[in-house]
Design a protein around this motif. Structure first.
Motif, PDB file in Angstrom:
ATOM      1  N   LEU A  21       0.828  -1.208   0.000  1.00  0.00           N
ATOM      2  CA  LEU A  21       0.000   0.000   0.000  1.00  0.00           C
ATOM      3  C   LEU A  21       0.864   1.260   0.000  1.00  0.00           C
ATOM      4  O   LEU A  21       0.613   2.199  -0.757  1.00  0.00           O
ATOM      5  CB  LEU A  21      -0.940   0.005   1.201  1.00  0.00           C
ATOM      6  CG  LEU A  21      -2.034  -1.047   1.203  1.00  0.00           C
ATOM      7  CD1 LEU A  21      -2.786  -1.016   2.522  1.00  0.00           C
ATOM      8  CD2 LEU A  21      -2.996  -0.821   0.060  1.00  0.00           C
ATOM      9  N   VAL A  22       1.882   1.280   0.843  1.00  0.00           N
ATOM     10  CA  VAL A  22       2.756   2.451   0.934  1.00  0.00           C
ATOM     11  C   VAL A  22       3.530   2.649  -0.372  1.00  0.00           C
ATOM     12  O   VAL A  22       3.623   3.773  -0.878  1.00  0.00           O
ATOM     13  CB  VAL A  22       3.719   2.318   2.140  1.00  0.00           C
ATOM     14  CG1 VAL A  22       4.787   3.391   2.109  1.00  0.00           C
ATOM     15  CG2 VAL A  22       2.941   2.370   3.434  1.00  0.00           C
ATOM     16  N   VAL A  23       4.058   1.581  -0.927  1.00  0.00           N
ATOM     17  CA  VAL A  23       4.816   1.686  -2.178  1.00  0.00           C
ATOM     18  C   VAL A  23       3.903   2.148  -3.321  1.00  0.00           C
ATOM     19  O   VAL A  23       4.286   2.996  -4.137  1.00  0.00           O
ATOM     20  CB  VAL A  23       5.498   0.342  -2.515  1.00  0.00           C
ATOM     21  CG1 VAL A  23       6.032   0.331  -3.934  1.00  0.00           C
ATOM     22  CG2 VAL A  23       6.616   0.064  -1.529  1.00  0.00           C
TER      23      VAL A  23
ATOM     24  N   VAL B  75       2.037   9.183  -6.007  1.00  0.00           N
ATOM     25  CA  VAL B  75       2.333  10.573  -5.666  1.00  0.00           C
ATOM     26  C   VAL B  75       3.633  11.050  -6.327  1.00  0.00           C
ATOM     27  O   VAL B  75       3.672  12.112  -6.947  1.00  0.00           O
ATOM     28  CB  VAL B  75       2.416  10.739  -4.128  1.00  0.00           C
ATOM     29  CG1 VAL B  75       2.946  12.112  -3.749  1.00  0.00           C
ATOM     30  CG2 VAL B  75       1.057  10.492  -3.493  1.00  0.00           C
ATOM     31  N   LEU B  76       4.689  10.264  -6.206  1.00  0.00           N
ATOM     32  CA  LEU B  76       5.998  10.702  -6.689  1.00  0.00           C
ATOM     33  C   LEU B  76       6.168  10.578  -8.199  1.00  0.00           C
ATOM     34  O   LEU B  76       6.768  11.447  -8.835  1.00  0.00           O
ATOM     35  CB  LEU B  76       7.103   9.909  -5.995  1.00  0.00           C
ATOM     36  CG  LEU B  76       7.209  10.087  -4.484  1.00  0.00           C
ATOM     37  CD1 LEU B  76       8.248   9.143  -3.913  1.00  0.00           C
ATOM     38  CD2 LEU B  76       7.535  11.526  -4.130  1.00  0.00           C
TER      39      LEU B  76
ATOM     40  N   LYS C 226      -0.831   5.917 -12.360  1.00  0.00           N
ATOM     41  CA  LYS C 226      -2.284   5.878 -12.193  1.00  0.00           C
ATOM     42  C   LYS C 226      -2.693   4.637 -11.406  1.00  0.00           C
ATOM     43  O   LYS C 226      -2.196   3.544 -11.654  1.00  0.00           O
ATOM     44  CB  LYS C 226      -2.977   5.862 -13.557  1.00  0.00           C
ATOM     45  CG  LYS C 226      -2.690   7.066 -14.411  1.00  0.00           C
ATOM     46  CD  LYS C 226      -3.447   8.254 -13.923  1.00  0.00           C
ATOM     47  CE  LYS C 226      -3.204   9.426 -14.867  1.00  0.00           C
ATOM     48  NZ  LYS C 226      -3.708  10.649 -14.355  1.00  0.00           N
ATOM     49  N   LEU C 227      -3.602   4.822 -10.473  1.00  0.00           N
ATOM     50  CA  LEU C 227      -4.224   3.704  -9.759  1.00  0.00           C
ATOM     51  C   LEU C 227      -5.626   3.539 -10.336  1.00  0.00           C
ATOM     52  O   LEU C 227      -6.418   4.469 -10.320  1.00  0.00           O
ATOM     53  CB  LEU C 227      -4.308   3.987  -8.257  1.00  0.00           C
ATOM     54  CG  LEU C 227      -2.989   4.033  -7.502  1.00  0.00           C
ATOM     55  CD1 LEU C 227      -3.226   4.414  -6.045  1.00  0.00           C
ATOM     56  CD2 LEU C 227      -2.278   2.710  -7.581  1.00  0.00           C
TER      57      LEU C 227
END
Length: 139
Positions: free
Chosen positions: A112-114, A120-121, A125-126
């Protein structure tokens, strides 16, 4: 199907590692011993597949043709290998103090964090399916 089987096999690896790290008597292994046993087995399993899949692409790559780029690539691979060894060692140390279930929960959180950092970075696209999958994993 490949993703599901990879998840099942990763969980199986964690459970087997946990069993060896928490065994009684002489069967018990410490984290460093576990790493020295697991790393060659994983490398032996992955190397033939990588050789079959990637050998021609590596030969034709500009990184294999130019010695300066090849040296930079080799250095990047060695740096990645150093990080991977340390990640595996820390995983086995954590697994020695907790359970396989805790490691699987931590692995989901890491994904999730990755994924969030990637969005963001790097502006990846999700999809809606990704978001639904993340919500299901967190519930």
């Amino acid at each position: 199907a490949m993703c599901a089987s990879a998840s099942v096999l990763a969980a199986l690896r964690l459970v087997l590692s946990h069993t060896l790290l928490h065994a009684e008597g002489e069967e018990r292994m410490d984290s460093l011993s576990m790493l020295t046993v697991m790393a060659p087995v994983c490398a032996a399993g992955l190397f033939p597949v990588a050789l079959l899949k990637e050998a021609s692409a590596i030969r034709e790559s500009k990184y294999a043709q130019d010695s300066s780029l090849a040296a930079q690539t080799a250095l990047a691979i060695l740096a990645g290998a150093f990080l991977a060894v340390n990640l595996n060692l820390s995983e086995f140390m954590l697994l020695g103090r907790t359970s396989a279930l805790s490691m699987n929960v931590a692995a989901v959180f890491k994904v999730l964090v990755v994924s969030a950092a990637s969005a963001v970075l790097f502006k990846n696209k999700l999809s809606e399916l990704n978001v639904v999958g993340y919500v299901i994993c967190m519930c």
